[in-house]
Design an enzyme around this catalytic site. Structure first.
Site, PDB file in Angstrom:
ATOM      1  CG  HIS A 126      31.129  35.447  36.687  1.00 14.74           C
ATOM      2  ND1 HIS A 126      32.273  34.792  36.303  1.00 14.74           N
ATOM      3  CD2 HIS A 126      31.440  36.757  36.682  1.00 14.74           C
ATOM      4  CE1 HIS A 126      33.237  35.669  36.073  1.00 14.74           C
ATOM      5  NE2 HIS A 126      32.759  36.878  36.309  1.00 14.74           N
ATOM      6  CE1 TYR A 143      39.840  39.309  39.301  1.00 15.43           C
ATOM      7  CE2 TYR A 143      40.594  38.410  37.223  1.00 15.43           C
ATOM      8  CZ  TYR A 143      39.878  39.348  37.934  1.00 15.43           C
ATOM      9  OH  TYR A 143      39.191  40.316  37.249  1.00 15.43           O
ATOM     10  CE  LYS A 145      41.955  41.923  38.425  1.00 10.70           C
ATOM     11  NZ  LYS A 145      42.154  42.186  37.006  1.00 10.70           N
ATOM     12  CE  LYS A 169      37.298  42.296  38.293  1.00 10.77           C
ATOM     13  NZ  LYS A 169      37.547  43.184  37.177  1.00 10.77           N
ATOM     14  CG  HIS A 216      41.916  41.415  31.075  1.00  9.68           C
ATOM     15  ND1 HIS A 216      41.201  40.819  30.059  1.00  9.68           N
ATOM     16  CD2 HIS A 216      40.996  41.826  31.974  1.00  9.68           C
ATOM     17  CE1 HIS A 216      39.901  40.880  30.331  1.00  9.68           C
ATOM     18  NE2 HIS A 216      39.749  41.474  31.485  1.00  9.68           N
ATOM     19  CB  SER A 217      42.463  36.259  32.722  1.00  6.07           C
ATOM     20  OG  SER A 217      41.775  36.172  33.952  1.00  6.07           O
ATOM     21  CG  ASN A 218      37.209  37.979  30.233  1.00  4.48           C
ATOM     22  OD1 ASN A 218      37.552  38.650  29.274  1.00  4.48           O
ATOM     23  ND2 ASN A 218      36.516  38.469  31.222  1.00  4.48           N
TER      24      ASN A 218
END
Ligand SMILES: O=C([O-])C(=O)C[C@H](O)[C@@H](O)C(=O)[O-]
Ligand SMILES: [Mg+2]
Length: 424
Positions: A29, A149, A191, A193, A320-322
């Site tokens: 990111h 997350y 979760k 990544k 889901h997310s962003n």
């Protein structure tokens, strides 16, 4: 005399907010996350809010679709969807939202329609004196559980001091990160990544997380960075440890091949991201959990249609997310509160956002025990703070970014980095 619910204006404001160096299969990111804030204003002055991606291509599409919806009413979301489809008929590309390598083949019209629909529902709720959750069939839960997350991450952006989370490049770093997030929010699911390190390292990280958090459901999401064969190996290693494995391998066919042998359900926000993907996926039993996301499934009501299809075909639903701001969080929460089978803890990037950085007025969104309390005031229950909106728009103008590009940013520091999937 002004007519009720007639759309007079649509204002689209690109914004940027600070982001941390979170690693994923396509890179890292950048220091700023981009979003667009959509305000629909009615002839009587009532306004409604939506939030969406902030990449320049997507902004152009939103602007193109916004013109023709003026004069329609906020109740006529079918006509608004039609204008979105029609205004984009000559646009054959699919990406343009910063989701390359993640949600690459979602419907462009559904992505553009989504924030308009959310803003219309916000206004419908305000005019009726009802929260959006009631327009969606009513709350089946008063608060919505979200998951912690976790991301592998650098301590800070290169050249800058460490951020409040510091580095997480190994299991110990991830466990520390999980404690920090869970201490603050109380989340009851985790979760990770993945797709960052070779699979054996990520399997080890999950096993260490299991030891550190024996009671919390776990998930791993490598964004399709593994071959079918590798995915099967990971699935076997994580038998009885993860509640689902998210997008281990690319494409419906790859997921179907893994699913044949996997001892746990497979979830996706990559292989099945549009209604046209459902029949081939269902035929092959490729995924058992669909990650809804109203930003690309075409808004809240179309997400509920997805939920019904999942219920009929025996698939479960997660979210889901962003990187996102408070308008999205409010919309996600209303949707999950009114969708009975959306019963996994939803994803959110909220912990990665500075707590004081947003476009909404303070106090509307409340966390309690790992869950977001569903707002009960009319509409979405959040209002714009115009000074904050102006600040985040200034950020956008000054940050020098017009699209999300994790790969190019990563290559500044690791020139041979490849986002190719599968990697392992
Ligand atoms: O579940 C997912 O695939 C995501 O959350 C996609 C995101 O873009 C995530 O990978 C990220 O923020 O880097
Ligand atoms: Mg995912």
């Amino acid at each position: 005399m002004s007519r009720r619910g007639v759309i007079k204006d649509v204002v689209i404001t690109p914004v940027a907010f600070h982001d941390m160096p979170l690693l994923n299969s396509v890179g890292v990111h950048e220091p700023w996350a981009l979003r667009s804030i959509i305000e629909i204003v009615c002839e009587d002055g009532t306004y409604g809010l939506g939030e969406s991606y902030g990449d320049s291509t997507h902004l152009g599409r939103l602007e193109r679709a916004a013109g023709p919806i003026k004069g329609l009413t906020v109740y006529d979301t079918n006509a608004i969807h039609k204008t979105c489809v029609e205004s984009l008929t000559d646009d054959r590309s699919t990406g343009g939202d910063g989701m390359a390598g993640m949600v690459t083949t979602a419907s462009v019209a559904d992505k553009v329609f989504s924030p308009f629909e959310v803003a219309c529902l916000d206004i419908q709720g305000k005019l009726a004196g009802l929260p959006v959750s009631e327009l969606l069939g009513g709350r089946v839960r008063d608060s919505v559980q979200y998951s912690a997350y976790l991301f592998y991450k650098w301590g800070g952006h290169p050249g800058e001091p460490d951020d409040e989370y510091g580095p997480a490049l190994d299991p110990a770093g991830l466990i520390k990160q999980a404690h920090k997030i869970i201490d603050e929010f109380g989340f009851k699911a985790i979760k990770l990544k993945g797709g960052v390190y070779p699979p054996a390292q990520e399997v080890e990280a999950i096993k260490e997380l299991r030891k550190a958090f024996p009671d919390l459901p776990l998930r791993l999401d490598p964004n399709a960075a593994w071959t079918v064969e590798t995915s099967k190996w990971v699935a076997n290693e994580l038998k009885g440890i993860v509640e689902y494995l998210e997008d281990p391998a690319p494409e419906i066919e790859g997921m179907a091949a893994v699913a044949k042998d996997a001892p746990m359900p497979l979830a996706t926000n990559m292989a099945v991201v549009a209604f046209s993907h459902l029949p081939p996926s269902i035929l092959q039993n490729a995924v058992q959990v669909v990650l809804s996301d109203h930003h690309f499934w075409g808004g809240l009501r179309r997400s509920q249609t997805l939920a019904s299809i999942c219920a009929i075909w025996g698939m479960r639903l997660s979210m889901h997310s962003n990187s996102h701001l408070g308008i999205s969080l409010a919309a996600m929460t209303h949707l999950a509160s009114a969708t009975p089978n959306l019963d996994y803890a939803c994803d959110t990037h909220w912990p990665w956002k500075r707590r004081d950085e947003d476009v909404i007025a303070d106090g509307a969104l409340k966390w309690a025990d790992g869950a977001m309390v569903v707002p009960t005031t009319p509409g979405l229950g959040v209002e714009l703070d115009r000074a904050k909106l102006a600040q985040l728009h200034q950020n956008y103008l000054g940050c020098g970014l017009t699209k999300r590009d994790d790969t190019t940013y990563m290559r500044k520091f690791q020139p041979d980095f490849s986002p190719k999937i599968p990697k392992w």
